[in-house]
Design a protein around this motif. Structure first.
Motif, PDB file in Angstrom:
ATOM      1  N   GLN A  11      -5.268   8.372  -2.861  1.00  0.00           N
ATOM      2  CA  GLN A  11      -6.100   7.558  -3.758  1.00  0.00           C
ATOM      3  C   GLN A  11      -5.353   6.306  -4.212  1.00  0.00           C
ATOM      4  O   GLN A  11      -5.934   5.221  -4.254  1.00  0.00           O
ATOM      5  N   ASN A  12      -4.072   6.439  -4.523  1.00  0.00           N
ATOM      6  CA  ASN A  12      -3.296   5.256  -4.910  1.00  0.00           C
ATOM      7  C   ASN A  12      -3.302   4.207  -3.798  1.00  0.00           C
ATOM      8  O   ASN A  12      -3.435   3.017  -4.052  1.00  0.00           O
ATOM      9  N   MET A  13      -3.155   4.663  -2.554  1.00  0.00           N
ATOM     10  CA  MET A  13      -3.147   3.719  -1.436  1.00  0.00           C
ATOM     11  C   MET A  13      -4.506   3.047  -1.264  1.00  0.00           C
ATOM     12  O   MET A  13      -4.583   1.844  -0.983  1.00  0.00           O
ATOM     13  N   LEU A  14      -5.584   3.801  -1.446  1.00  0.00           N
ATOM     14  CA  LEU A  14      -6.925   3.223  -1.348  1.00  0.00           C
ATOM     15  C   LEU A  14      -7.137   2.145  -2.409  1.00  0.00           C
ATOM     16  O   LEU A  14      -7.680   1.070  -2.121  1.00  0.00           O
ATOM     17  N   LEU A  15      -6.715   2.422  -3.618  1.00  0.00           N
ATOM     18  CA  LEU A  15      -6.872   1.451  -4.695  1.00  0.00           C
ATOM     19  C   LEU A  15      -5.983   0.232  -4.489  1.00  0.00           C
ATOM     20  O   LEU A  15      -6.399  -0.901  -4.735  1.00  0.00           O
ATOM     21  N   ALA A  16      -4.765   0.454  -4.020  1.00  0.00           N
ATOM     22  CA  ALA A  16      -3.867  -0.675  -3.757  1.00  0.00           C
ATOM     23  C   ALA A  16      -4.442  -1.567  -2.674  1.00  0.00           C
ATOM     24  O   ALA A  16      -4.409  -2.796  -2.779  1.00  0.00           O
ATOM     25  N   ALA A  17      -4.987  -0.955  -1.620  1.00  0.00           N
ATOM     26  CA  ALA A  17      -5.591  -1.734  -0.534  1.00  0.00           C
ATOM     27  C   ALA A  17      -6.700  -2.622  -1.084  1.00  0.00           C
ATOM     28  O   ALA A  17      -6.748  -3.829  -0.793  1.00  0.00           O
ATOM     29  N   GLU A  18      -7.577  -2.062  -1.877  1.00  0.00           N
ATOM     30  CA  GLU A  18      -8.672  -2.848  -2.464  1.00  0.00           C
ATOM     31  C   GLU A  18      -8.123  -3.967  -3.345  1.00  0.00           C
ATOM     32  O   GLU A  18      -8.616  -5.096  -3.294  1.00  0.00           O
ATOM     33  N   SER A  19      -7.091  -3.673  -4.104  1.00  0.00           N
ATOM     34  CA  SER A  19      -6.564  -4.668  -5.048  1.00  0.00           C
ATOM     35  C   SER A  19      -5.970  -5.885  -4.358  1.00  0.00           C
ATOM     36  O   SER A  19      -5.877  -6.951  -4.957  1.00  0.00           O
ATOM     37  N   ILE A  20      -5.561  -5.739  -3.080  1.00  0.00           N
ATOM     38  CA  ILE A  20      -4.999  -6.883  -2.354  1.00  0.00           C
ATOM     39  C   ILE A  20      -5.949  -7.397  -1.268  1.00  0.00           C
ATOM     40  O   ILE A  20      -5.561  -8.186  -0.408  1.00  0.00           O
ATOM     41  N   GLY A  21      -7.194  -6.928  -1.302  1.00  0.00           N
ATOM     42  CA  GLY A  21      -8.211  -7.457  -0.412  1.00  0.00           C
ATOM     43  C   GLY A  21      -8.326  -6.790   0.941  1.00  0.00           C
ATOM     44  O   GLY A  21      -9.029  -7.289   1.822  1.00  0.00           O
ATOM     45  N   LEU A  22      -7.656  -5.655   1.139  1.00  0.00           N
ATOM     46  CA  LEU A  22      -7.770  -4.919   2.397  1.00  0.00           C
ATOM     47  C   LEU A  22      -8.931  -3.927   2.326  1.00  0.00           C
ATOM     48  O   LEU A  22      -9.284  -3.451   1.249  1.00  0.00           O
ATOM     49  N   GLY A  23      -9.445  -3.586   3.493  1.00  0.00           N
ATOM     50  CA  GLY A  23     -10.406  -2.515   3.588  1.00  0.00           C
ATOM     51  C   GLY A  23      -9.663  -1.219   3.866  1.00  0.00           C
ATOM     52  O   GLY A  23      -8.617  -1.223   4.521  1.00  0.00           O
ATOM     53  N   ALA A  24     -10.197  -0.119   3.372  1.00  0.00           N
ATOM     54  CA  ALA A  24      -9.559   1.178   3.571  1.00  0.00           C
ATOM     55  C   ALA A  24     -10.613   2.274   3.519  1.00  0.00           C
ATOM     56  O   ALA A  24     -11.667   2.115   2.913  1.00  0.00           O
ATOM     57  N   CYS A  25     -10.289   3.386   4.168  1.00  0.00           N
ATOM     58  CA  CYS A  25     -11.163   4.557   4.128  1.00  0.00           C
ATOM     59  C   CYS A  25     -10.299   5.811   4.237  1.00  0.00           C
ATOM     60  O   CYS A  25      -9.332   5.846   4.994  1.00  0.00           O
ATOM     61  N   TRP A  26     -10.652   6.809   3.467  1.00  0.00           N
ATOM     62  CA  TRP A  26      -9.983   8.115   3.507  1.00  0.00           C
ATOM     63  C   TRP A  26     -10.594   8.874   4.676  1.00  0.00           C
ATOM     64  O   TRP A  26     -11.794   9.123   4.710  1.00  0.00           O
ATOM     65  N   VAL A  27      -9.778   9.260   5.657  1.00  0.00           N
ATOM     66  CA  VAL A  27     -10.279   9.923   6.861  1.00  0.00           C
ATOM     67  C   VAL A  27      -9.564  11.258   7.057  1.00  0.00           C
ATOM     68  O   VAL A  27      -8.350  11.290   7.253  1.00  0.00           O
ATOM     69  N   ASN A  28     -10.328  12.342   7.010  1.00  0.00           N
ATOM     70  CA  ASN A  28      -9.758  13.673   7.250  1.00  0.00           C
ATOM     71  C   ASN A  28      -9.996  14.170   8.665  1.00  0.00           C
ATOM     72  O   ASN A  28      -9.402  15.157   9.076  1.00  0.00           O
TER      73      ASN A  28
ATOM     74  N   VAL B 290       0.835  -1.206   0.000  1.00  0.00           N
ATOM     75  CA  VAL B 290       0.000   0.000   0.000  1.00  0.00           C
ATOM     76  C   VAL B 290       0.871   1.258   0.000  1.00  0.00           C
ATOM     77  O   VAL B 290       0.625   2.201  -0.758  1.00  0.00           O
ATOM     78  N   LEU B 291       1.913   1.277   0.821  1.00  0.00           N
ATOM     79  CA  LEU B 291       2.803   2.443   0.885  1.00  0.00           C
ATOM     80  C   LEU B 291       3.532   2.669  -0.439  1.00  0.00           C
ATOM     81  O   LEU B 291       3.681   3.816  -0.879  1.00  0.00           O
ATOM     82  N   GLU B 292       3.954   1.598  -1.066  1.00  0.00           N
ATOM     83  CA  GLU B 292       4.647   1.733  -2.353  1.00  0.00           C
ATOM     84  C   GLU B 292       3.716   2.346  -3.401  1.00  0.00           C
ATOM     85  O   GLU B 292       4.139   3.182  -4.206  1.00  0.00           O
ATOM     86  N   ALA B 293       2.446   1.974  -3.359  1.00  0.00           N
ATOM     87  CA  ALA B 293       1.482   2.574  -4.293  1.00  0.00           C
ATOM     88  C   ALA B 293       1.390   4.086  -4.058  1.00  0.00           C
ATOM     89  O   ALA B 293       1.311   4.861  -5.009  1.00  0.00           O
ATOM     90  N   GLY B 294       1.423   4.502  -2.782  1.00  0.00           N
ATOM     91  CA  GLY B 294       1.407   5.931  -2.479  1.00  0.00           C
ATOM     92  C   GLY B 294       2.632   6.642  -3.018  1.00  0.00           C
ATOM     93  O   GLY B 294       2.542   7.739  -3.582  1.00  0.00           O
ATOM     94  N   ILE B 295       3.773   6.014  -2.863  1.00  0.00           N
ATOM     95  CA  ILE B 295       5.037   6.596  -3.335  1.00  0.00           C
ATOM     96  C   ILE B 295       5.062   6.746  -4.855  1.00  0.00           C
ATOM     97  O   ILE B 295       5.695   7.651  -5.387  1.00  0.00           O
ATOM     98  N   TYR B 296       4.333   5.871  -5.558  1.00  0.00           N
ATOM     99  CA  TYR B 296       4.318   5.922  -7.018  1.00  0.00           C
ATOM    100  C   TYR B 296       3.236   6.833  -7.582  1.00  0.00           C
ATOM    101  O   TYR B 296       3.013   6.852  -8.792  1.00  0.00           O
ATOM    102  N   ALA B 297       2.574   7.603  -6.739  1.00  0.00           N
ATOM    103  CA  ALA B 297       1.568   8.552  -7.224  1.00  0.00           C
ATOM    104  C   ALA B 297       2.246   9.669  -8.017  1.00  0.00           C
ATOM    105  O   ALA B 297       3.425   9.967  -7.804  1.00  0.00           O
ATOM    106  N   PRO B 298       1.504  10.300  -8.908  1.00  0.00           N
ATOM    107  CA  PRO B 298       2.066  11.452  -9.607  1.00  0.00           C
ATOM    108  C   PRO B 298       2.211  12.632  -8.646  1.00  0.00           C
ATOM    109  O   PRO B 298       1.491  12.732  -7.662  1.00  0.00           O
ATOM    110  N   SER B 299       3.167  13.497  -8.951  1.00  0.00           N
ATOM    111  CA  SER B 299       3.334  14.720  -8.152  1.00  0.00           C
ATOM    112  C   SER B 299       3.783  15.846  -9.074  1.00  0.00           C
ATOM    113  O   SER B 299       4.456  15.603 -10.076  1.00  0.00           O
TER     114      SER B 299
END
Length: 188
Positions: free
Chosen positions: A117-134, A32-41
């Motif tokens: 968003q990358n982390m949320l999608l990665a979590a779903e792709s490997i079967g984890l649950g995730a939620c964006w919390v502000n 999940v963290l690697e997916a975040g690191i690979y996000a565009p910036s």
């Protein structure tokens, strides 16, 4: 319409608000963290920082502080959430990833949103649950804000923009709510 694994994951992903107590594995977390690191910036600056929190006692403290901060906001809905003693802003997830960005970074909010968003999608792709919390951001607005930043290792000059809660889903969501219509204009 065309479809593939990525598009299927995007359409399947839902915000999960019920988690099992079991901690996710280090391998799942790293994915999940690697997916975040690979996000565009912007300008490929990659000016984000991720803080992984798996200490239940600290998560409980952040929950209380965030709700105390949220109770001060001039928004009736947020105040109701904040005053609910049973409500946990992390929904009982065993892992929280705080997403911060360098305050003077070019469009850093967008960069951190893309990483989230990358982390949320990665979590779903490997079967984890995730939620964006502000709501966690309210913990940084009070007197303890700077103390939390130091305790969490948020670098100087960085601001927290969101968090991703992660864990194993208690319940598998079934259907996506209908999408709004008439949200696209075509100019050809």
């Amino acid at each position: 319409m065309a479809t593939n694994e990525v598009l299927t994951t995007i359409k399947k992903r839902r915000s999960i608000r019920g988690f099992k107590e079991d901690q996710i594995t280090d391998e799942e977390l790293q994915t999940v963290l690697e997916a975040g690191i690979y996000a565009p910036s912007a300008g490929n600056q990659q000016l984000w920082h991720f803080t992984v929190i798996q200490d239940k006692q600290l998560l409980d403290q952040l929950n209380v502080s965030a709700k105390a901060g949220a109770a001060q906001i001039d928004n009736e809905h947020i105040q109701q959430i904040a005053k609910n003693e049973k409500f946990n802003i992390f929904y009982g997830a065993p892992t929280v990833v705080l997403v911060s960005g360098k305050e003077d970074g070019m469009v850093i909010e967008a960069d951190c949103a893309a990483a989230t968003q990358n982390m949320l999608l990665a979590a779903e792709s490997i079967g984890l649950g995730a939620c964006w919390v502000n709501l966690i951001l309210f913990a940084f607005s009070g007197e303890q804000g700077e103390q939390y930043k130091q305790k969490l290792g948020v670098p100087a000059g960085y601001k927290s923009f969101s968090s991703v809660v992660l864990g194993y889903k208690k319940i598998e969501p079934v259907n996506a709510p209908p999408r709004k219509e008439n949200v696209i204009n075509y100019i050809k």
